[in-house]
Each structure stands twice: as C-alpha cells, then as structure tokens.
Design an enzyme around this catalytic site. Sequence first.
Site, PDB file in Angstrom:
ATOM      1  N   GLY A 141     -10.333 -11.578   3.762  1.00 36.70           N
ATOM      2  CA  GLY A 141     -10.514 -10.381   4.578  1.00 36.70           C
ATOM      3  C   GLY A 141     -11.262  -9.308   3.823  1.00 36.70           C
ATOM      4  N   CYS A 154      -7.905 -13.950  -2.285  1.00 40.95           N
ATOM      5  CA  CYS A 154      -9.351 -13.890  -2.538  1.00 40.95           C
ATOM      6  C   CYS A 154      -9.881 -12.463  -2.456  1.00 40.95           C
ATOM      7  CB  CYS A 154     -10.090 -14.755  -1.523  1.00 40.95           C
ATOM      8  SG  CYS A 154      -9.585 -16.483  -1.521  1.00 40.95           S
ATOM      9  N   GLY A 213     -12.269  -9.336  -1.425  1.00 42.48           N
ATOM     10  CA  GLY A 213     -12.885  -9.024  -0.149  1.00 42.48           C
ATOM     11  C   GLY A 213     -14.269  -8.426  -0.237  1.00 42.48           C
ATOM     12  N   LYS A 268      -1.395  -3.599   9.338  1.00 44.58           N
ATOM     13  CA  LYS A 268      -1.312  -2.142   9.494  1.00 44.58           C
ATOM     14  C   LYS A 268      -1.130  -1.741  10.962  1.00 44.58           C
ATOM     15  CE  LYS A 268      -4.176  -1.608   5.350  1.00 44.58           C
ATOM     16  NZ  LYS A 268      -5.293  -0.925   4.674  1.00 44.58           N
ATOM     17  N   MET A 269      -0.345  -2.556  11.666  1.00 42.08           N
ATOM     18  CA  MET A 269      -0.076  -2.242  13.068  1.00 42.08           C
ATOM     19  C   MET A 269       0.669  -0.913  13.219  1.00 42.08           C
ATOM     20  SD  MET A 269      -1.409  -4.472  15.146  1.00 42.08           S
ATOM     21  CE  MET A 269      -0.492  -4.096  16.642  1.00 42.08           C
ATOM     22  N   ASP A 270       1.368  -0.482  12.168  1.00 46.76           N
ATOM     23  CA  ASP A 270       2.064   0.802  12.228  1.00 46.76           C
ATOM     24  C   ASP A 270       1.093   1.962  12.417  1.00 46.76           C
ATOM     25  OD1 ASP A 270       1.358  -0.184   9.556  1.00 46.76           O
ATOM     26  OD2 ASP A 270       2.103   1.748   8.832  1.00 46.76           O
ATOM     27  N   SER A 294     -47.769 -19.623 -13.658  1.00 43.18           N
ATOM     28  CA  SER A 294     -46.451 -20.277 -13.459  1.00 43.18           C
ATOM     29  C   SER A 294     -45.350 -19.510 -14.189  1.00 43.18           C
ATOM     30  CB  SER A 294     -46.490 -21.736 -13.891  1.00 43.18           C
ATOM     31  OG  SER A 294     -47.109 -21.928 -15.132  1.00 43.18           O
TER      32      SER A 294
END
Length: 622
Positions: free
Chosen positions: A22, A102, A104, A157-159, A531
Amino acid sequence: MSAVPASPPAPALPPLRLAIIGSVDDGKSTLLGRLLADCGLVPEDQWQALLAECRRRGLPEGEIEYAWLNDGLEAEREQGITIDVAWRYFRTARRVFIVADCPGHEQYTRNMASGLSRAELAVLLIDASRGVTRQTLRHLRIAALFGVPGVLLAVNKMDRVGFSRERFEELVAPLAALARELRIPRLEAIPIAAREGENLLRPSARLPWHGGPSLLAFLESYRVPPPAREAARLAVSLVLRAEPEFRGYAGTLAGGGIALGDEVVVLPSGQRSRVAEIRRGFAAVPRAGAGDAVVLRLADERDVGRGDVIAAARAPLAVADQFAAQLLWLDEEPLLPGRRYWLRLATLEVGAQVTEIRHRIEIESGQRLAARRLEAGEIAHLHLAADRPIPFAPFAEERPFGAFLLVDRERGATVAAGAIEYALRRATNVHWQPVALGAEARARIKGQRPRCLWFTGLPAAGKSTVADLLEQRLHALGYHTMLLDGDNLRHGLNRDLGFTPEDRVENIRRVAEVARLMCEAGLIVLVSLVSPYRADRAMARSLFRAGEFVEVFVDVPPEVAAARDPKGLYAKARAGLIPNFTGVNAPYEPPEAPEIRLPAAEEPPERLAERVLAYLLEGSPR
C-alpha cells in the site's frame, strides 16, 4: 503485555505467505504491529523497549506507535516510512504466517516487488480518509503481474471517516473492477482501524454493517487456490556424482507428484527416460510430492545439466526462444531495447534482450502508451528473445516456469521482474540454412584471421584517423579489410537514427551485426564508433567468437578532444545547440579492460596505428 505464550496446537491449515502493501502512511507497519501485539506475540522485553521509545520521542501518555515493532531501520523511524522489507514469522492456533511488510514509497518499488514475489495473498491497505492513490493502483497492478492468487483490500483508518459504509463501498468498487480487468482470481475487502484494533482479531461493534469476518479470521481461513496444472516438474539445480555409478539430479519438485517408473522428458533437449530412483534427504522413497527437495536418478544415461527441466512426459513444458511478456522495470538506469541481459527462469540463466516494447501501462488509467524505453517502476508489455530455446510455461498456468528476472551483465544487479505470456513462434518458422563454406575457409583463402577491431572513445579522440591509417598499413601488407565509420554509416544504414540512448543502442546493434557478417566473410573489420555505453559494447562483443573482437580504446581527456575538434561540435553542444552529445551533455563510459588502450593525447596517430598493427601481427600490443 506478556512474553510469547507456550506453543499453540498444530495449525489446521498450511502456512500462508502474505505481503502487506500500500501507499506510504496507509498504515501497513501499524497493522502488523497491532496484530502481533493483540495476539500476544510480542516478547516482554521488546514491548517494554517500545514503550520506552514512545516516551523518549514525546508521544502522549498511552499512545503507542505500533509500526516501530517492524520498522527496524533508524531511517525508517525518523521518516515514518518503511524502506526495507520487514519479514515476520508468527503463528496462531489455526495457522502459521510468513509476512512481508513492504515499503510503500515509489522509489522502493524494488523492495516491494521482492516481498510480493512469493506471496500467496497480498493485503493491500487503503487510507479511508485519503482514498485510492497512484501507489495503490501501482501495487495492485504489480500484484497481478506477480501472479498473487488473492488480494485482500484492508480499508484502514475507518475511524477518520466515521466508520462510513458509503465511503468503504466507494473505495472498494473501482478496485474490484480493476481486479477483474487484471484477472486477479480473488479479491475481498474488509474495513478496519488498525491503530485502534477495530475489526482485527474480532468483529467490531463500530462496524455493524460489515457482515464479513475480522481480518485475522479471514487470514486464518484463507485457502490458497491449487495450481492450474499438477504435472511434475524438476528444475535441475545441481548434478550429483556421489558414487561412480550414480548420477543424480537435485532440485525442488514443482507442479505435482512423481513416482518410481514414471516416464519423464528432459527439456529443452527432449530426451526421454524413466525415474529409476528418488531420494529425499538420504532416504530412498517410492514417490515425492510438490515442494519436496529431491534427487532423481534416471534409468538411462542422459545429458542433463543445471537449468534443464525434468518433466512428466504426459504433460511436458513448451520450449521456445522468443516470448511476449509483461515486465516491471526496477533499475534506475532505463531499459533500452537491444541491450543484453541475463535472463533467470527457475534454475536457468541464459543471455537475452528485449527486442521491442509493445506498450507501457499508464498506472492510473491503464491506458496503453507507446514507449521506446522504460524508467524505474514502469510496467510494460514487450517482446523478449533468449539466446537459445528454453523450457517455459505461460505464467498464468505455471508460475515457477513463467516468472523470470533480468540481470545486468556488467553489474550483476537485478533490473527487472517479468511474466511470460506466450511464445512467439518466429523461431519455429525460421531456421539456420547450412552452407558448405564457413568463416575459417573464407579467411584461409585470404591468408588471415578474421577480426573486429572496435575503436571507441570520445568524439574527436582520433578514432577514425587511427583506423584509417591502420587500414592503409594492412592493405599495403596484403590484408583484406573493411572500415565501418560511424559518421559514414549514418548517411545510409543508420540514417533513420538519432542520438538518444535508445537510438544509440540500435545504431550499435546494426553496426555489430554488419561487422559480424564481414568477419564471416573472412575480413578484418575496423569499426570506428563512439559507442559510449559499456553494456552496448558488451552486446557487440557477444556476437563474435572468442578472440575475434578487439576493443581499442582511443583515450584522450575531454578537454583535449574538445580542443582538437575539427567540426566544432563541442562548442555547439556547450551552447545548447546539440543535445545528447557525448562528453558534454551525455555520458561516456570508458572501457574497464580493453584489449588495447591508445594514449592519443601523448602519441601521434601514426604511432598509435603501429601499436594496433603490432597487436594483430604479434598477438599482443607493443
């Protein structure tokens, strides 16, 4: 908080490998830390150290930064982000979990990809107050690229949004649609508030509208989909000769079980035999299953080496050397088609190159965009060519034999991860036409040994001057030669190419192929070409037989080259009139170990040409 309790009963389900992914600050480390703490899996001394750290950093009384249980690097604590992959192993009464926390941030996509590479479930966090970000979409696309069989959307973090059902459904709907487009087998969504522990271990009273399980209940009951194919495959990692009569092939069995007497085929050669012996550890066994580390002995003497695959004869792998693939580019240096890399697939390593970028994927819209290069973190569909046919399977059917890495041949760094989609059947329609005369015969009649003398150096270093003088000396001695000068070739063969890195790669590829053909004709070929990149010169060298390619570094300091520049190109480049000019606004990577180094600022061109002539005539530089 107490120390780790006594070992719980044996888990009911097999271990689960999961990756928590995320955007930055969506709460990945907090989720894992809170989960460990609420499960009673944090040792007492580590818990007390965390409390002391929270006090030392001035957090309000009672507030705990659970993320610090996982963010081990000091830089991570200072910045409040995860940089490295934090690996955790823990178990509950029902299951063992192997967890990758992981990073973010976009610049750590390589680390995040490492965590996803073996995951059986991706837990994708979303900050409900911030919503879906570009990194959210990137991570979902990368999870699909790596073939992760399931994704759990953890809307965190639905609060902060009043535990709103409408907000939850608003965030989940577009991601569910994208998951269907990406053909992710399973996607579920769960609302949580990780810092407060809501809906982690048990259903939350503050989320009465959510009829699904808590996060831990979902993880404990999640069943990994079985592989699409069950046929046995053994990628040979080691050939064992423990006894004079014993020749065994070691590796980890994939796909399905294998038993004594089973008919098998060795790939890519196609040789057939039967299984005469199976050893697991030091014990001989009648059969083995997927995931077992085994040694197989075949009933017949067969030419088998590391990288070969022993497969069930009833369902063998396909063999090809050109593929359509999806790829995630990981390196800071861009991907340029035509450059050569090592391709690693299972236990195999073979030379390969990207021949064409079909399109890259725009992360937010999913739009297919034309591209001539890839930058770090970009995803693309492309064509890939290996140096020889290799056994493979489409990634969607057999993940272990469709997933590959690209490795930089100079630095040994992993630069990309990809998935084979299908074989390009070009090689089955195009075959080498045998001819009676070879390069040796053509050279013998000329009384010389074919060589490619590749002159490289800064613009105005004196490459063309030395090459021209050398060709005159060789001609006077009766040798058959051809001089390929970079400027002259851009009037014809390469007139359609510019000076971008992408065009330089193609310029060098074309010149090298022409020089190789001239060596096949028995000629001594002199190539004068700036080159500037080591990787491109290495690609050119790889086309020739051992000892045939001679790198000649015409070495002058940039200020000397600029002072002697007969065309005034350095002055124009410094005035901004010439973009991508080597030595001014484009880099030059000097050879690290050329066969010949010419100190062009110290000796006249005639003397330098004599040095190269001496190398050709005597086998070593004078």
